[in-house]
Design an enzyme around this catalytic site. Structure first.
Site, PDB file in Angstrom:
ATOM      1  N   SER A   1     -12.879   5.051 -22.473  1.00 37.19           N
ATOM      2  CA  SER A   1     -12.969   6.113 -21.453  1.00 37.19           C
ATOM      3  C   SER A   1     -14.307   6.817 -21.462  1.00 37.19           C
ATOM      4  O   SER A   1     -14.697   7.439 -20.478  1.00 37.19           O
ATOM      5  CB  SER A   1     -11.944   7.206 -21.727  1.00 37.19           C
ATOM      6  OG  SER A   1     -10.710   6.819 -21.363  1.00 37.19           O
TER       7      SER A   1
ATOM      8  N   ALA B   1      -8.276  13.693 -26.472  1.00 41.92           N
ATOM      9  CA  ALA B   1      -8.040  12.651 -27.482  1.00 41.92           C
ATOM     10  C   ALA B   1      -8.083  11.248 -26.867  1.00 41.92           C
ATOM     11  O   ALA B   1      -7.654  11.070 -25.725  1.00 41.92           O
ATOM     12  CB  ALA B   1      -6.672  12.887 -28.135  1.00 41.92           C
ATOM     13  N   PRO B   2      -8.638  10.266 -27.577  1.00 34.88           N
ATOM     14  CA  PRO B   2      -9.213  10.347 -28.938  1.00 34.88           C
ATOM     15  C   PRO B   2     -10.648  10.864 -29.015  1.00 34.88           C
ATOM     16  O   PRO B   2     -11.196  10.986 -30.101  1.00 34.88           O
ATOM     17  CB  PRO B   2      -9.157   8.889 -29.417  1.00 34.88           C
ATOM     18  CG  PRO B   2      -9.279   8.076 -28.164  1.00 34.88           C
ATOM     19  CD  PRO B   2      -8.580   8.869 -27.088  1.00 34.88           C
TER      20      PRO B   2
ATOM     21  N   LYS C   1      -6.171  10.983 -11.147  1.00 35.16           N
ATOM     22  CA  LYS C   1      -5.404   9.723 -11.166  1.00 35.16           C
ATOM     23  C   LYS C   1      -4.667   9.627  -9.830  1.00 35.16           C
ATOM     24  O   LYS C   1      -3.953  10.565  -9.444  1.00 35.16           O
ATOM     25  CB  LYS C   1      -4.386   9.709 -12.322  1.00 35.16           C
ATOM     26  CG  LYS C   1      -4.859  10.373 -13.622  1.00 35.16           C
ATOM     27  CD  LYS C   1      -5.824   9.542 -14.411  1.00 35.16           C
ATOM     28  CE  LYS C   1      -6.359  10.327 -15.620  1.00 35.16           C
ATOM     29  NZ  LYS C   1      -7.516   9.733 -16.268  1.00 35.16           N
TER      30      LYS C   1
HETATM   31  N1  SAM Z   1     -10.945  11.364 -22.173  1.00 32.63           N
HETATM   32  C1  SAM Z   1     -10.276  10.832 -23.366  1.00 32.63           C
HETATM   33  C2  SAM Z   1     -11.257   9.954 -24.091  1.00 32.63           C
HETATM   34  O1  SAM Z   1     -12.330   9.677 -23.544  1.00 32.63           O
HETATM   35  O2  SAM Z   1     -10.968   9.541 -25.212  1.00 32.63           O
HETATM   36  C3  SAM Z   1      -9.017  10.086 -23.000  1.00 32.63           C
HETATM   37  C4  SAM Z   1      -7.979  10.981 -22.442  1.00 32.63           C
HETATM   38  S1  SAM Z   1      -6.431  10.213 -22.183  1.00 32.63           S
HETATM   39  C5  SAM Z   1      -6.695   9.322 -20.748  1.00 32.63           C
HETATM   40  C6  SAM Z   1      -5.452  11.537 -21.634  1.00 32.63           C
HETATM   41  C7  SAM Z   1      -5.170  12.575 -22.702  1.00 32.63           C
HETATM   42  O3  SAM Z   1      -4.648  13.705 -22.021  1.00 32.63           O
HETATM   43  C8  SAM Z   1      -4.154  12.164 -23.741  1.00 32.63           C
HETATM   44  O4  SAM Z   1      -4.740  12.211 -25.007  1.00 32.63           O
HETATM   45  C9  SAM Z   1      -3.044  13.213 -23.605  1.00 32.63           C
HETATM   46  O5  SAM Z   1      -2.558  13.636 -24.865  1.00 32.63           O
HETATM   47  C10 SAM Z   1      -3.783  14.351 -22.922  1.00 32.63           C
HETATM   48  N2  SAM Z   1      -2.931  15.279 -22.178  1.00 32.63           N
HETATM   49  C11 SAM Z   1      -2.046  14.993 -21.187  1.00 32.63           C
HETATM   50  N3  SAM Z   1      -1.475  16.148 -20.754  1.00 32.63           N
HETATM   51  C12 SAM Z   1      -2.032  17.142 -21.472  1.00 32.63           C
HETATM   52  C13 SAM Z   1      -1.879  18.547 -21.485  1.00 32.63           C
HETATM   53  N4  SAM Z   1      -1.011  19.163 -20.646  1.00 32.63           N
HETATM   54  N5  SAM Z   1      -2.616  19.277 -22.333  1.00 32.63           N
HETATM   55  C14 SAM Z   1      -3.503  18.680 -23.170  1.00 32.63           C
HETATM   56  N6  SAM Z   1      -3.689  17.348 -23.204  1.00 32.63           N
HETATM   57  C15 SAM Z   1      -2.965  16.595 -22.371  1.00 32.63           C
END
Ligand code: SAM
Length: 375
Positions: free
Chosen positions: A207, A240-241, A324
């Site tokens: 990502s 995350a990550p 998305k």
């Molecule tokens: N941008 C990240 C990277 O480059 O590694 C990847 C992100 S991943 C697509 C989406 C993340 O959004 C997940 O780790 C998930 O735990 C987090 N997430 C989803 N809903 C969330 C919320 N309400 N609050 C905080 N994190 C959230």
């Protein structure tokens, strides 16, 4: 539309017309998003008083928009402005497809067909971003040098003149190509509209390339230099990550990374990252930060509202979010998100640029920033 023959036999007809008229736009896009691209071009052309129709096939990763009434080159210039279109990766001024190029003398056929184009500063042979297109990459590589030599001999290739257009040939197969032009300063500066980014070995996720590309495509070089300076503060929602956080600390920003999930450990060792295990929709910084970035997997309209609200309340000055998209009505959904942002910020001068990036799948990326004369 009749196919134009470009064999030696009918070369006289081609010479008479060259590839004139350039009566259409050619757009490259992600395969499967041709309908969104067509809807967007149709809507923008109508707003500018131009009539035309899109010729698009699902899965082709390109489409033409043929102008039937109105000024095609004015339309091209308008729509090529940075940040103007969402779904096209590249926008070109194009002529009719050249068909039946004889395999024994493609160069002869093209030479004749391209004589009417006038001089150009460069030639790019490109393919659609599909599996069929990838299979043609070797052909394009081999064919570029001899064709460049032939055009140079004809006085058509003049690399020293930056004011000339660039010639693009979209190769559909060995005997079918779409000729097109890009004018200096218009459209994407990368072949096929795709910035070539390498995934660094130490990056926590793939990502990371999405934010890297967003920064390259949605901001100009001057904006990156002004708006992304060491010591600036950022919040990464859904971190995350840590791929997006990694991009920010690479540029020496300090980051609050908000996510219940774990971050790659060495991010925390950098001394630039604070990890908060909180809900990204609730977290707000105690004092305003320079940047908000957000890659949470959520309904796009919720992310659009959140970003607009951060900006409205002055919680951040700049923001990049990933939206998305749903499976259906994707163009309509993006439009709805933009309306929500503009409505919330109707009294806050702002800049909004949205693009479907190469590294975006069923997604688009948006830059949203306050315009307050503090730059
Ligand atoms: N941008 C990240 C990277 O480059 O590694 C990847 C992100 S991943 C697509 C989406 C993340 O959004 C997940 O780790 C998930 O735990 C987090 N997430 C989803 N809903 C969330 C919320 N309400 N609050 C905080 N994190 C959230």
């Amino acid at each position: 539309m009749p196919a134009r023959k470009t064999t030696r036999r009918n070369s006289a007809a081609i010479l008479a017309s060259g590839i004139d008229p350039m009566d259409r736009l050619l757009a490259y896009c992600r395969a499967g998003f041709e309908a969104e691209c067509a809807a967007e071009l149709q809507q923008r052309a109508a707003t500018l008083g131009v009539q035309g129709y899109a010729r698009a096939r699902p899965g082709d990763a390109y489409l033409s928009y043929v102008v039937s009434a109105g000024d095609v080159s004015a339309l091209y210039r308008q729509l090529s402005l940075p940040g103007c279109l969402i779904f096209p990766r590249q926008l070109l001024l194009a002529g009719e497809t050249l068909r039946d190029l004889a395999p024994g003398d493609r160069i002869g056929g093209l030479r004749e067909a391209l004589a009417g184009v006038g001089a150009v500063r460069a030639l790019w042979l490109e393919t659609a971003d599909t599996n069929e297109g990838k299979a043609l990459a070797g052909f394009c590589r081999k064919f570029t040098s001899p064709l460049c030599r032939a055009l140079a001999t004809d006085g058509l290739l003049r690399p020293a003149d930056p004011t000339l257009p660039r010639l693009h040939l979209l190769v559909l197969d060995g005997s079918t190509m779409i000729p097109a032009l890009s004018l200096p300063g218009c459209g994407s500066p990368w072949p096929m509209g795709i910035p070539r980014l390498k995934l660094p070995r130490e990056a926590p996720s793939r990502s990371t390339l999405k934010l890297d590309e967003a920064l390259q495509v949605l901001l100009s070089e001057a904006e990156r230099a002004r708006w992304l300076r060491p010591g600036m503060r950022a919040v990464d929602l859904g971190a995350a990550p840590g791929g997006w956080t990694w991009q920010l600390i690479r540029r020496h920003l300090q980051v609050v990374a908000v996510d219940n999930g774990p971050l790659q450990a060495d991010l925390l060792d950098s001394g630039l990252v604070e990890h908060r295990r909180e809900d990204g929709f609730r977290y707000r910084p105690r004092r305003s930060v320079d940047w908000l970035v957000c890659d949470m997997v959520e309904q796009p309209i919720r992310i659009a509202r959140l970003a607009a609200d951060w900006l409205y309340r002055g919680d951040c000055r700049h923001c990049i979010v990933n939206l998305k998209l749903p499976m259906k009505r994707r163009f309509q959904e993006v439009s709805r998100c933009l309306d929500v942002i503009h409505e919330r910020l109707k009294e806050t001068p702002h800049l909004l640029r949205v693009r479907q990036l190469y590294h975006d799948r069923e997604e688009v990326s948006a830059y949203l920033g306050r315009v307050d004369g503090r730059d």
